[in-house]
Design a protein around this motif. Structure first.
Motif, PDB file in Angstrom:
ATOM      1  N   HIS A 103       0.813  -1.219   0.000  1.00  0.00           N
ATOM      2  CA  HIS A 103       0.000   0.000   0.000  1.00  0.00           C
ATOM      3  C   HIS A 103       0.846   1.268   0.000  1.00  0.00           C
ATOM      4  O   HIS A 103       0.314   2.371   0.175  1.00  0.00           O
ATOM      5  CB  HIS A 103      -0.954   0.011   1.197  1.00  0.00           C
ATOM      6  CG  HIS A 103      -2.145  -0.864   1.022  1.00  0.00           C
ATOM      7  ND1 HIS A 103      -3.096  -1.056   2.007  1.00  0.00           N
ATOM      8  CD2 HIS A 103      -2.569  -1.602  -0.043  1.00  0.00           C
ATOM      9  CE1 HIS A 103      -4.029  -1.871   1.578  1.00  0.00           C
ATOM     10  NE2 HIS A 103      -3.733  -2.215   0.339  1.00  0.00           N
ATOM     11  N   ASP A 104       2.144   1.140  -0.211  1.00  0.00           N
ATOM     12  CA  ASP A 104       3.014   2.319  -0.149  1.00  0.00           C
ATOM     13  C   ASP A 104       2.669   3.348  -1.225  1.00  0.00           C
ATOM     14  O   ASP A 104       2.718   4.565  -0.975  1.00  0.00           O
ATOM     15  CB  ASP A 104       4.480   1.918  -0.277  1.00  0.00           C
ATOM     16  CG  ASP A 104       5.026   1.291   1.003  1.00  0.00           C
ATOM     17  OD1 ASP A 104       4.275   1.205   1.995  1.00  0.00           O
ATOM     18  OD2 ASP A 104       6.202   0.871   0.993  1.00  0.00           O
ATOM     19  N   GLU A 105       2.346   2.902  -2.431  1.00  0.00           N
ATOM     20  CA  GLU A 105       2.014   3.853  -3.503  1.00  0.00           C
ATOM     21  C   GLU A 105       0.718   4.591  -3.190  1.00  0.00           C
ATOM     22  O   GLU A 105       0.577   5.777  -3.507  1.00  0.00           O
ATOM     23  CB  GLU A 105       1.925   3.136  -4.843  1.00  0.00           C
ATOM     24  CG  GLU A 105       3.265   2.639  -5.370  1.00  0.00           C
ATOM     25  CD  GLU A 105       3.193   2.159  -6.807  1.00  0.00           C
ATOM     26  OE1 GLU A 105       2.260   2.572  -7.533  1.00  0.00           O
ATOM     27  OE2 GLU A 105       4.060   1.366  -7.207  1.00  0.00           O
ATOM     28  N   ALA A 123       1.555   7.201  -0.584  1.00  0.00           N
ATOM     29  CA  ALA A 123       2.269   8.335  -1.182  1.00  0.00           C
ATOM     30  C   ALA A 123       1.305   9.262  -1.910  1.00  0.00           C
ATOM     31  O   ALA A 123       1.449  10.494  -1.858  1.00  0.00           O
ATOM     32  CB  ALA A 123       3.342   7.827  -2.142  1.00  0.00           C
ATOM     33  N   ALA A 124       0.310   8.699  -2.591  1.00  0.00           N
ATOM     34  CA  ALA A 124      -0.673   9.522  -3.304  1.00  0.00           C
ATOM     35  C   ALA A 124      -1.562  10.287  -2.330  1.00  0.00           C
ATOM     36  O   ALA A 124      -1.941  11.443  -2.581  1.00  0.00           O
ATOM     37  CB  ALA A 124      -1.522   8.648  -4.222  1.00  0.00           C
ATOM     38  N   SER A 127      -7.748  17.288  -7.208  1.00  0.00           N
ATOM     39  CA  SER A 127      -7.018  16.268  -7.948  1.00  0.00           C
ATOM     40  C   SER A 127      -7.774  14.954  -7.901  1.00  0.00           C
ATOM     41  O   SER A 127      -8.553  14.689  -6.974  1.00  0.00           O
ATOM     42  CB  SER A 127      -5.604  16.075  -7.385  1.00  0.00           C
ATOM     43  OG  SER A 127      -5.664  15.662  -6.031  1.00  0.00           O
ATOM     44  N   SER A 128      -7.541  14.140  -8.903  1.00  0.00           N
ATOM     45  CA  SER A 128      -8.080  12.783  -8.964  1.00  0.00           C
ATOM     46  C   SER A 128      -6.991  11.921  -9.584  1.00  0.00           C
ATOM     47  O   SER A 128      -6.744  11.997 -10.789  1.00  0.00           O
ATOM     48  CB  SER A 128      -9.367  12.743  -9.796  1.00  0.00           C
ATOM     49  OG  SER A 128      -9.903  11.430  -9.848  1.00  0.00           O
ATOM     50  N   VAL A 129      -6.323  11.141  -8.756  1.00  0.00           N
ATOM     51  CA  VAL A 129      -5.129  10.409  -9.180  1.00  0.00           C
ATOM     52  C   VAL A 129      -5.376   8.910  -9.082  1.00  0.00           C
ATOM     53  O   VAL A 129      -5.736   8.400  -8.013  1.00  0.00           O
ATOM     54  CB  VAL A 129      -3.916  10.795  -8.308  1.00  0.00           C
ATOM     55  CG1 VAL A 129      -2.690   9.976  -8.701  1.00  0.00           C
ATOM     56  CG2 VAL A 129      -3.632  12.293  -8.431  1.00  0.00           C
ATOM     57  N   VAL A 137      -6.922   1.953  -7.278  1.00  0.00           N
ATOM     58  CA  VAL A 137      -7.769   2.900  -6.554  1.00  0.00           C
ATOM     59  C   VAL A 137      -7.631   4.267  -7.203  1.00  0.00           C
ATOM     60  O   VAL A 137      -6.695   4.518  -7.971  1.00  0.00           O
ATOM     61  CB  VAL A 137      -7.369   2.994  -5.065  1.00  0.00           C
ATOM     62  CG1 VAL A 137      -7.370   1.645  -4.391  1.00  0.00           C
ATOM     63  CG2 VAL A 137      -6.005   3.671  -4.895  1.00  0.00           C
ATOM     64  N   THR A 138      -8.549   5.150  -6.870  1.00  0.00           N
ATOM     65  CA  THR A 138      -8.404   6.565  -7.196  1.00  0.00           C
ATOM     66  C   THR A 138      -8.378   7.377  -5.909  1.00  0.00           C
ATOM     67  O   THR A 138      -9.183   7.131  -5.005  1.00  0.00           O
ATOM     68  CB  THR A 138      -9.552   7.059  -8.104  1.00  0.00           C
ATOM     69  OG1 THR A 138      -9.461   6.411  -9.372  1.00  0.00           O
ATOM     70  CG2 THR A 138      -9.460   8.569  -8.320  1.00  0.00           C
TER      71      THR A 138
END
Length: 280
Positions: free
Chosen positions: A76-78, A81-82, A222-224, A272-273
Protein backbone atom coordinates in the motif's frame (compact mmCIF):
# COMPACT_ATOMS: atom_id res chain seq x y z
CA UNK A 1 -1.30 18.82 27.19
CA UNK A 2 -1.69 15.51 25.37
CA UNK A 3 -3.10 15.34 21.85
CA UNK A 4 -6.16 13.53 23.21
CA UNK A 5 -6.78 16.36 25.68
CA UNK A 6 -6.49 18.87 22.84
CA UNK A 7 -9.24 17.12 20.87
CA UNK A 8 -11.86 18.53 23.24
CA UNK A 9 -11.63 21.69 21.13
CA UNK A 10 -13.25 19.79 18.25
CA UNK A 11 -15.22 16.89 19.78
CA UNK A 12 -18.98 16.81 20.16
CA UNK A 13 -21.29 14.43 21.94
CA UNK A 14 -22.45 11.62 19.65
CA UNK A 15 -25.78 11.44 21.51
CA UNK A 16 -26.89 15.08 21.40
CA UNK A 17 -24.28 17.07 19.44
CA UNK A 18 -23.26 19.30 22.34
CA UNK A 19 -19.55 20.09 22.85
CA UNK A 20 -17.66 17.62 25.01
CA UNK A 21 -15.57 18.57 28.03
CA UNK A 22 -13.04 16.55 30.01
CA UNK A 23 -14.42 14.68 33.00
CA UNK A 24 -13.09 12.18 35.49
CA UNK A 25 -11.79 9.24 33.44
CA UNK A 26 -13.46 10.45 30.26
CA UNK A 27 -15.71 13.10 28.76
CA UNK A 28 -19.12 14.63 29.34
CA UNK A 29 -21.48 17.16 27.77
CA UNK A 30 -23.97 19.69 29.15
CA UNK A 31 -26.70 17.04 28.91
CA UNK A 32 -24.68 14.76 31.21
CA UNK A 33 -23.88 12.11 28.65
CA UNK A 34 -20.68 10.46 29.85
CA UNK A 35 -18.01 8.59 27.91
CA UNK A 36 -15.04 6.63 29.16
CA UNK A 37 -11.35 7.09 28.58
CA UNK A 38 -9.69 3.70 28.19
CA UNK A 39 -6.50 2.88 30.06
CA UNK A 40 -4.89 2.18 26.65
CA UNK A 41 -5.11 5.91 25.89
CA UNK A 42 -8.15 6.31 23.65
CA UNK A 43 -11.57 7.86 24.22
CA UNK A 44 -14.69 5.74 23.67
CA UNK A 45 -17.55 7.74 22.12
CA UNK A 46 -19.96 4.89 21.57
CA UNK A 47 -23.46 6.35 21.85
CA UNK A 48 -26.61 4.30 22.22
CA UNK A 49 -27.33 2.80 18.81
CA UNK A 50 -30.32 4.49 17.19
CA UNK A 51 -30.49 2.60 13.89
CA UNK A 52 -31.68 -0.87 12.99
CA UNK A 53 -29.54 -3.91 13.67
CA UNK A 54 -26.41 -4.21 15.75
CA UNK A 55 -24.06 -1.25 16.19
CA UNK A 56 -20.87 -1.29 14.13
CA UNK A 57 -18.03 -3.11 15.85
CA UNK A 58 -15.33 -2.53 13.23
CA UNK A 59 -12.40 -4.73 12.31
CA UNK A 60 -11.37 -7.70 14.41
CA UNK A 61 -7.83 -8.25 15.73
CA UNK A 62 -7.32 -10.91 13.04
CA UNK A 63 -8.29 -8.44 10.30
CA UNK A 64 -5.94 -5.81 11.71
CA UNK A 65 -3.07 -8.29 11.87
CA UNK A 66 -3.66 -9.26 8.23
CA UNK A 67 -3.68 -5.59 7.16
CA UNK A 68 -0.56 -4.77 9.15
CA UNK A 69 1.31 -7.66 7.53
CA UNK A 70 0.13 -6.60 4.05
CA UNK A 71 1.10 -2.97 4.60
CA UNK A 72 4.45 -3.98 6.12
CA UNK A 73 5.26 -5.73 2.83
CA UNK A 74 4.89 -2.36 1.06
CA UNK A 75 1.83 -3.18 -1.03
CA UNK A 76 0.00 0.00 0.00
CA UNK A 77 3.01 2.32 -0.15
CA UNK A 78 2.01 3.85 -3.50
CA UNK A 79 -1.47 4.56 -2.18
CA UNK A 80 -0.03 6.17 0.96
CA UNK A 81 2.27 8.34 -1.18
CA UNK A 82 -0.67 9.52 -3.30
CA UNK A 83 -2.69 10.36 -0.18
CA UNK A 84 0.22 12.36 1.25
CA UNK A 85 0.64 14.23 -2.04
CA UNK A 86 -3.02 15.28 -1.81
CA UNK A 87 -2.51 16.87 1.62
CA UNK A 88 -1.58 20.55 1.17
CA UNK A 89 2.11 21.14 1.89
CA UNK A 90 1.22 23.99 4.27
CA UNK A 91 -1.59 22.09 6.03
CA UNK A 92 -2.04 22.98 9.68
CA UNK A 93 -4.66 22.40 12.33
CA UNK A 94 -6.61 19.14 12.59
CA UNK A 95 -6.61 16.08 10.36
CA UNK A 96 -9.47 13.63 10.94
CA UNK A 97 -9.00 10.08 9.66
CA UNK A 98 -12.52 8.66 9.47
CA UNK A 99 -12.59 4.90 9.77
CA UNK A 100 -8.83 5.29 10.10
CA UNK A 101 -8.11 1.94 11.74
CA UNK A 102 -4.67 1.72 13.31
CA UNK A 103 -3.60 5.20 12.14
CA UNK A 104 -1.13 3.86 9.54
CA UNK A 105 -1.92 6.56 6.97
CA UNK A 106 -2.38 9.38 9.47
CA UNK A 107 0.97 8.75 11.17
CA UNK A 108 2.82 9.01 7.85
CA UNK A 109 1.09 12.30 7.08
CA UNK A 110 2.02 13.69 10.49
CA UNK A 111 5.66 12.83 9.87
CA UNK A 112 5.58 14.91 6.68
CA UNK A 113 3.26 17.73 7.84
CA UNK A 114 4.60 19.00 11.18
CA UNK A 115 1.89 21.62 11.66
CA UNK A 116 -0.93 19.07 11.70
CA UNK A 117 -2.42 17.17 14.61
CA UNK A 118 -4.62 14.16 13.92
CA UNK A 119 -7.58 12.32 15.34
CA UNK A 120 -8.35 8.77 14.18
CA UNK A 121 -11.95 7.67 14.61
CA UNK A 122 -12.88 4.04 14.13
CA UNK A 123 -15.55 1.64 15.36
CA UNK A 124 -12.95 -1.01 16.18
CA UNK A 125 -11.64 -0.83 19.74
CA UNK A 126 -8.65 -3.07 18.87
CA UNK A 127 -7.78 -0.67 16.04
CA UNK A 128 -7.87 2.50 18.12
CA UNK A 129 -5.79 0.84 20.84
CA UNK A 130 -3.04 0.59 18.23
CA UNK A 131 -3.75 4.06 16.81
CA UNK A 132 -3.35 5.60 20.27
CA UNK A 133 0.33 4.62 20.11
CA UNK A 134 0.90 5.39 16.41
CA UNK A 135 2.21 8.96 16.75
CA UNK A 136 2.69 11.54 19.50
CA UNK A 137 0.52 14.08 17.61
CA UNK A 138 -2.31 11.61 17.05
CA UNK A 139 -5.34 10.97 19.25
CA UNK A 140 -7.57 7.91 18.92
CA UNK A 141 -11.34 7.74 19.43
CA UNK A 142 -13.64 4.74 19.23
CA UNK A 143 -16.75 5.91 17.38
CA UNK A 144 -19.22 4.67 14.79
CA UNK A 145 -18.56 7.27 12.08
CA UNK A 146 -21.06 5.53 9.81
CA UNK A 147 -23.94 6.81 11.96
CA UNK A 148 -22.39 10.24 12.56
CA UNK A 149 -19.03 11.91 13.09
CA UNK A 150 -18.62 13.20 16.69
CA UNK A 151 -16.75 16.34 15.60
CA UNK A 152 -17.97 19.93 15.63
CA UNK A 153 -19.03 21.78 12.51
CA UNK A 154 -16.21 23.44 10.58
CA UNK A 155 -13.32 22.40 12.82
CA UNK A 156 -11.35 19.97 10.60
CA UNK A 157 -8.72 21.12 8.11
CA UNK A 158 -8.06 17.78 6.40
CA UNK A 159 -10.49 14.85 6.38
CA UNK A 160 -9.50 11.38 5.18
CA UNK A 161 -11.81 8.55 4.23
CA UNK A 162 -9.66 5.67 3.00
CA UNK A 163 -11.39 2.43 1.96
CA UNK A 164 -14.19 3.42 4.33
CA UNK A 165 -17.87 4.12 3.63
CA UNK A 166 -19.77 7.04 5.08
CA UNK A 167 -21.72 10.21 4.47
CA UNK A 168 -20.19 12.91 2.29
CA UNK A 169 -22.57 15.39 3.95
CA UNK A 170 -20.97 14.61 7.32
CA UNK A 171 -17.50 15.12 5.87
CA UNK A 172 -18.61 18.48 4.49
CA UNK A 173 -20.12 19.47 7.83
CA UNK A 174 -16.90 19.01 9.80
CA UNK A 175 -14.59 20.71 7.27
CA UNK A 176 -13.39 24.25 7.96
CA UNK A 177 -13.46 26.83 5.14
CA UNK A 178 -10.56 26.02 2.83
CA UNK A 179 -10.41 22.47 4.20
CA UNK A 180 -9.52 19.43 2.12
CA UNK A 181 -11.34 16.09 1.92
CA UNK A 182 -9.36 13.13 0.60
CA UNK A 183 -11.04 9.87 -0.39
CA UNK A 184 -9.43 6.60 -1.50
CA UNK A 185 -11.90 4.73 -3.68
CA UNK A 186 -11.25 1.20 -5.00
CA UNK A 187 -11.92 0.45 -8.66
CA UNK A 188 -14.13 -2.37 -9.86
CA UNK A 189 -11.05 -4.44 -10.73
CA UNK A 190 -9.29 -3.88 -7.41
CA UNK A 191 -8.06 -7.32 -6.30
CA UNK A 192 -10.40 -8.87 -8.88
CA UNK A 193 -8.15 -11.88 -9.47
CA UNK A 194 -8.79 -13.08 -5.93
CA UNK A 195 -12.46 -13.47 -6.76
CA UNK A 196 -11.86 -16.34 -9.17
CA UNK A 197 -13.39 -19.38 -7.53
CA UNK A 198 -14.32 -17.36 -4.44
CA UNK A 199 -17.49 -15.46 -3.63
CA UNK A 200 -15.89 -12.19 -2.62
CA UNK A 201 -17.55 -8.80 -2.35
CA UNK A 202 -17.43 -6.77 -5.56
CA UNK A 203 -16.72 -3.07 -5.93
CA UNK A 204 -19.15 -1.28 -8.26
CA UNK A 205 -17.67 0.68 -11.14
CA UNK A 206 -17.84 4.49 -11.21
CA UNK A 207 -17.38 5.08 -7.48
CA UNK A 208 -14.54 7.57 -7.96
CA UNK A 209 -16.69 9.80 -10.17
CA UNK A 210 -19.51 9.55 -7.66
CA UNK A 211 -17.23 10.58 -4.80
CA UNK A 212 -15.77 13.49 -6.80
CA UNK A 213 -19.29 14.89 -7.16
CA UNK A 214 -20.42 14.04 -3.62
CA UNK A 215 -19.80 17.52 -2.13
CA UNK A 216 -21.55 19.89 -4.56
CA UNK A 217 -19.94 23.13 -3.34
CA UNK A 218 -16.39 21.69 -3.29
CA UNK A 219 -13.66 22.17 -5.89
CA UNK A 220 -12.00 19.10 -7.33
CA UNK A 221 -8.29 19.57 -6.59
CA UNK A 222 -7.02 16.27 -7.95
CA UNK A 223 -8.08 12.78 -8.96
CA UNK A 224 -5.13 10.41 -9.18
CA UNK A 225 -5.31 6.77 -10.19
CA UNK A 226 -2.94 4.39 -8.44
CA UNK A 227 -2.67 1.10 -10.30
CA UNK A 228 -0.14 -1.68 -9.94
CA UNK A 229 0.25 -5.42 -10.33
CA UNK A 230 1.68 -7.20 -7.33
CA UNK A 231 2.93 -10.76 -6.98
CA UNK A 232 1.62 -12.45 -3.84
CA UNK A 233 2.38 -15.62 -1.98
CA UNK A 234 -0.60 -17.68 -0.80
CA UNK A 235 -0.25 -16.17 2.70
CA UNK A 236 -0.13 -12.63 1.31
CA UNK A 237 -3.17 -13.32 -0.86
CA UNK A 238 -5.00 -14.62 2.20
CA UNK A 239 -4.16 -11.40 4.03
CA UNK A 240 -5.45 -9.37 1.06
CA UNK A 241 -8.79 -11.17 1.37
CA UNK A 242 -9.06 -11.17 5.16
CA UNK A 243 -7.86 -7.64 5.96
CA UNK A 244 -11.19 -6.21 4.75
CA UNK A 245 -14.94 -6.87 5.01
CA UNK A 246 -14.66 -10.21 3.19
CA UNK A 247 -13.36 -11.52 6.51
CA UNK A 248 -16.91 -11.37 7.89
CA UNK A 249 -18.23 -13.67 5.16
CA UNK A 250 -15.42 -16.15 4.45
CA UNK A 251 -13.74 -19.07 6.16
CA UNK A 252 -9.96 -18.67 6.08
CA UNK A 253 -9.27 -22.41 5.81
CA UNK A 254 -11.63 -22.78 2.85
CA UNK A 255 -10.15 -19.77 1.04
CA UNK A 256 -6.64 -21.08 1.74
CA UNK A 257 -7.58 -24.40 0.17
CA UNK A 258 -8.67 -22.60 -3.02
CA UNK A 259 -5.58 -20.38 -3.19
CA UNK A 260 -3.20 -23.25 -2.57
CA UNK A 261 -4.51 -24.81 -5.75
CA UNK A 262 -3.27 -21.81 -7.74
CA UNK A 263 0.26 -21.45 -9.03
CA UNK A 264 2.20 -18.97 -6.88
CA UNK A 265 3.13 -16.19 -7.13
CA UNK A 266 -0.44 -14.93 -7.55
CA UNK A 267 -0.64 -11.82 -9.73
CA UNK A 268 -3.17 -9.34 -8.32
CA UNK A 269 -4.33 -5.88 -9.45
CA UNK A 270 -4.39 -3.07 -6.92
CA UNK A 271 -6.36 -0.15 -8.34
CA UNK A 272 -7.77 2.90 -6.55
CA UNK A 273 -8.40 6.57 -7.20
CA UNK A 274 -7.32 9.19 -4.68
CA UNK A 275 -9.78 12.10 -4.88
CA UNK A 276 -9.05 15.45 -3.21
CA UNK A 277 -11.77 18.10 -2.80
CA UNK A 278 -11.45 21.58 -1.30
CA UNK A 279 -14.29 23.54 0.28
CA UNK A 280 -14.21 27.35 0.26
Amino acid sequence: MSTLDATFDILQCPSCGEPLSPADDGATCSNRHHFDRARQGYLSLRAAHKGKGAPASGDTPEMLEARERFQAEGFHDEIAAAVLAAVPADARGWLADLGGGTGWYAAQILDARPDLHAIVLDASAPAVRIAARAHDRLAAVSADVWSGIPLRDGHVDVALRIFAPGSADEVRRILAPGGTAIFVVPHGDHQRELGHGLKLMKVPAGKAEEVAASIPDATLVSSVEVRQRVQLTVEQALDAVFMGPNAFHQDRAKVAAVLEGWKAPISVTLAVTVVALRVD
